[in-house]
Scaffold this active site. Sequence first.
Site, PDB file in Angstrom:
ATOM      1  N   HIS A  81      28.625  14.439  27.183  1.00  0.00           N
ATOM      2  CA  HIS A  81      29.066  14.901  26.088  1.00  0.00           C
ATOM      3  C   HIS A  81      30.172  13.826  25.576  1.00  0.00           C
ATOM      4  O   HIS A  81      30.033  13.558  24.137  1.00  0.00           O
ATOM      5  CB  HIS A  81      29.692  16.206  25.872  1.00  0.00           C
ATOM      6  CG  HIS A  81      28.714  17.476  25.696  1.00  0.00           C
ATOM      7  ND1 HIS A  81      28.555  18.463  26.097  1.00  0.00           N
ATOM      8  CD2 HIS A  81      27.353  17.168  24.943  1.00  0.00           C
ATOM      9  CE1 HIS A  81      27.576  19.163  25.898  1.00  0.00           C
ATOM     10  NE2 HIS A  81      26.703  18.584  25.173  1.00  0.00           N
ATOM     11  N   CYS A 107      13.938   4.675  24.221  1.00  0.00           N
ATOM     12  CA  CYS A 107      14.293   5.822  23.546  1.00  0.00           C
ATOM     13  C   CYS A 107      15.543   6.493  24.266  1.00  0.00           C
ATOM     14  O   CYS A 107      15.922   7.661  23.848  1.00  0.00           O
ATOM     15  CB  CYS A 107      13.232   6.850  22.834  1.00  0.00           C
ATOM     16  SG  CYS A 107      12.628   7.863  24.424  1.00  0.00           S
TER      17      CYS A 107
END
Length: 553
Positions: A186, A486
């Site tokens: 995160h 991606c």
Amino acid sequence: MTAREMTGIGVSPGAAAAPVARLAPPPAMPDDTGPEPDPDTALADAKAALETVAADLEDRAERAEGPAAEVLFALSMMPRDPALAGRVAKGLSDGRSTPHAIAEGFAFFRSALEAAGGYLAERAADLDDLRDRAIAALLGLPMPGLPDPDHRFVLVARDLAPADTAALDPAKVAAIVTEQGGPTSHTAILAKSMGLPAVVACPAAAALADGTEVLVDGRTGLVVPDPDSGRVRRVLDAESKRTAALAASRGPGRTADGHAVQLLVNLGSPADLAGAAAVDSEGVGLFRTEFLFLDRETAPTVDEQAESYGQVFAAFSGRKVVVRTLDAGADKPLAFVDHGEEPNPALGVRGIRLARTDAGASLLNDQLTAIAAAAAQHSAEVWVMAPMVATPGEAAAFADHCRAHGLPTAGTMIEVPAAALRASRVLDGCDFASLGTNDLGQYTLAADRMNGALADLLDPWQPALLDLVSLAAEAGREAEKPVGVCGEAASDPLLACVLVGIGVTSLSMAPSAVAAVRAELATKTLADCAAMAAEALNANDAAEARRLVAAFQ
């Protein structure tokens, strides 16, 4: 490199120099372990503390946007889980004091999430921060977390909780350095979205004391304590020139000699849509659809899905949108599907494998029906791809299924090494491939991508991972079919050049990374990119690959 210099993994580009300010420690647990004289009152106090934490996170979420709002809203739900209050009540009835009952309640769920692995294991670290906040609220102590000196600072911590990272003020925080964490944590994702230079997995940072002046380079992962003024000036001047180049960056992706590289954005939820659509990109390379399915008791209807997909297609009118079908199961369970028990969720029934079950097949059929209905109403160029494909047969069957629904361009994610090794046959049955380097990296190096202790193995510069990317790109060239990336690797400007040199045709990344990647590509010819790729592929490990490619410049 001098002995005083420290290295970690640069996860968000940029450079800054400022004094260190360390994260405030969590509250100390009282020695008294219980029991409470009035367990009912104690339970009410515990619930009030948990609600204080939840309300604070919810308030911050409402004032945030993009990935930060998403993370904070998700966190605010955890302290309100009735099952957590139940575990606290059990601790009190077992004779624990209120702080220890709260700690044991969180510990119970932390153990369960760690055992699940993958996505859920990442949530385990979040629970530590929620526990500390709840205990601080109960005891009337200051909330642990961010310092607030009267000057700009480099935030240094063992690790950062999402609530802290999402609450950072870029006007005060010059950069982030953590001892733990990895490239897909995160901290990395949110720092990148905020444009803050960040270095993670830098264990030597434990020695940095408050007030120490440091130079942080988020591109190279270098942290320099007490740097000389000349060095600071050179690095910051180079950063200023890079920032100016980003501001001038416009148009399609191109190398210096005109080789086209499609630059696309990743999209994960409606909250990100407006910002992502405003970026000067050629479309969406990864539209994650899980937000429609997770955290609900029943499956979304075809009409619900079509409306949601239509919003994205409308926002990217005339541009490409690559929709990834549902990547759920195992470590991202659905409440309305009986997943059964799995001893190893990371290797379980997830992604396209969910369609092996009757419930999963029905979900896939409904999703393709909804995508086709929405695509018919808009001018976006809609492509569809399946996650967790491992064999040529799976790729071909998915493509046939898409075409039967009127979706002409169907492809596959390559995130399982078997699919990369047999990429030529996988591409025989579909129209394109997109490499998910986050999962492909963890399966290639046998390292859980949420395990910060294995950050060096999870580094997308790992030559073994790049070898698999090269195999897939070569298969794409031979088949004359596009092969993109991606994963987080695409958002690293230098690594993006390496990927183009390997033969990747498109790069999809966090919207905030597009300008930096475009500007970097514009400074390199295709031959330069190929030479950089050769250096990275010939390296022995990720750190050496980074050094060799950085030296190429």
